[in-house]
Enzyme design. Sequence first.
Site, short mmCIF file in Angstrom:
data_model
loop_
_atom_site.label_atom_id
_atom_site.label_comp_id
_atom_site.label_asym_id
_atom_site.label_seq_id
_atom_site.Cartn_x
_atom_site.Cartn_y
_atom_site.Cartn_z
N GLY A 107 -16.78 52.52 1.53
CA GLY A 107 -17.10 52.58 2.79
C GLY A 107 -17.02 53.82 3.47
O GLY A 107 -16.92 54.80 2.50
N SER A 108 -16.66 53.91 4.72
CA SER A 108 -16.39 55.26 5.50
C SER A 108 -15.31 56.18 4.96
O SER A 108 -14.41 55.45 4.70
CB SER A 108 -16.51 55.15 7.03
OG SER A 108 -15.23 54.60 7.32
N GLU A 115 -14.42 55.08 -2.61
CA GLU A 115 -16.01 55.55 -2.68
C GLU A 115 -16.61 55.73 -1.34
O GLU A 115 -16.87 54.67 -0.55
CB GLU A 115 -16.72 54.54 -3.45
CG GLU A 115 -18.39 54.93 -3.91
CD GLU A 115 -19.08 54.18 -4.27
OE1 GLU A 115 -20.42 53.82 -4.01
OE2 GLU A 115 -18.92 53.45 -5.42
N CYS A 131 -25.23 55.68 -0.63
CA CYS A 131 -24.12 56.85 -0.44
C CYS A 131 -24.46 58.15 -1.15
O CYS A 131 -24.08 59.24 -0.89
CB CYS A 131 -22.88 56.51 -0.93
SG CYS A 131 -22.67 56.00 -2.83
N GLU A 135 -23.52 62.68 6.70
CA GLU A 135 -24.33 62.04 5.96
C GLU A 135 -25.30 61.06 7.14
O GLU A 135 -24.74 60.27 7.75
CB GLU A 135 -23.62 60.91 4.93
CG GLU A 135 -24.30 59.76 4.30
CD GLU A 135 -23.44 59.08 3.71
OE1 GLU A 135 -23.94 58.54 2.24
OE2 GLU A 135 -22.31 58.66 3.88
#
Length: 464
Positions: A214-215, A235, A269, A364
């Site tokens: 996630g973030s 991650e 991602c 991102e």
Amino acid sequence: MSKTIEVTSPYDGKVVGNVPFNSEEEVQAAIDLASDTFLDHKNALPKYKRIEILEKVAEIMSSQIEELTILCASEGGKPYVDSKVEINRAINGIKLSIEALGALEGKEVAMGHTASSANRMAYTFREPIGVVAAISAFNHPFNLAVHQVIPAIAVGCPVVIKPATQTPMSAIRLVEILEEAGLPKGWAQAVVCDRHGGELLATSPKVDFLTFIGSGAVGWYLKSKVANGTRVALEHGGVAPVIVEPDADIDAMIPDLGKGGFYHAGQVCVSVQRVYVHESICDEVSSKLSDYASKLVVGDQLDPKTEVGPLINHNEVNRVEEWVNDAVAKGGKILTGGKRISDSCFEPTVILNPSDDAIISQKEIFGPVVVIYSYSDIEEAFDRANSLDVSFQAAVFTKNIDTALKAVKRINGTAIMVNDHTAFRVDWMPFGGAKASGLGLGGIHYSMEEMTNQKMMVIKSPVL
């Protein structure tokens, strides 16, 4: 009695399912059950039994590919054709876990070459770390659940997964399939809860390993709060850079860049985001990538013709629109797209040369937007590509082996693709970010190693 929440399609808001919404007390009960299950050594699952169960899981999933594809696409918004690929990948991930069990082994540690180690032999082996807490993301709801849950079960760890509240049905279904395949209660549980329940799960002293997707803000926060001794794998995302040299095969490259940038509406991602193109070919690459993007079919994820589906929610469409407008205000030129199609869909967009301080140049985007920047010298491209605090997958396009090897050495990244897009992945390769992009490694085999501890046995005997 748990509350329930509606799960809706990101495309049109249609209700696609209802799931229980767990209280903090129910989350704690799940943690307690997982811990009790792990500590119940008399009923531990032997390796051959785990393999039998996982083989049955793969068999059940293989018989339900269509139903699972629709489930996954309905809640997550990934186009039908890509969701079917996700389900097939998930099945393969289970098979990889079974195969990796045979490679999970220790080694002999040399003894006897000093007087103090005489008459001893030593061996290492691996054993399950304990309870695994898995916090997952929305963008690959079934395959991410497989990557976090199945390695845990394979090595003998009970696991509690908290899926994203927008896409909980895939993880819940995976747990149901595991139980249908013979996995006893307590070994795999799914909890759907708010952030307080998620923090309770991540920080419990009964949790031995936290896997988080996630973030970055949430991941690093949870890492700072976990109990002493809890191992953590994070991650997060990247702002994936690509460098394109003048000798690149442009016609072969464009479909790769397009797929890497617009697959799942850029909600990946390691999506292609920042493309640094040598000034001598910048016009050609810009024109051809824009043409590719303009022809993509955007719409309902359940339509087999759709190539780019919706963003996960309307707020994300608003945010992408704001970032695109900011890029234009900071010198960027819209080559194609640039506007919302509806409350849920955004046009595949290519932007040329916004300033390096534009939001889209620094963060991102997680949307269907690719940004092209021209450069005159590759060292300049390296410096700009490396200017952010993220480090995940990156790419270089060139026919020159010396340039390729230099780029691999110079670009900050955990994996550098040569003549391929940044989002390339197979599930047996190491996968993970460094710096702000994450901690530890994913990939089936690597996750299984992370979820085990190495133990050493030393035997002393006067007759050795």
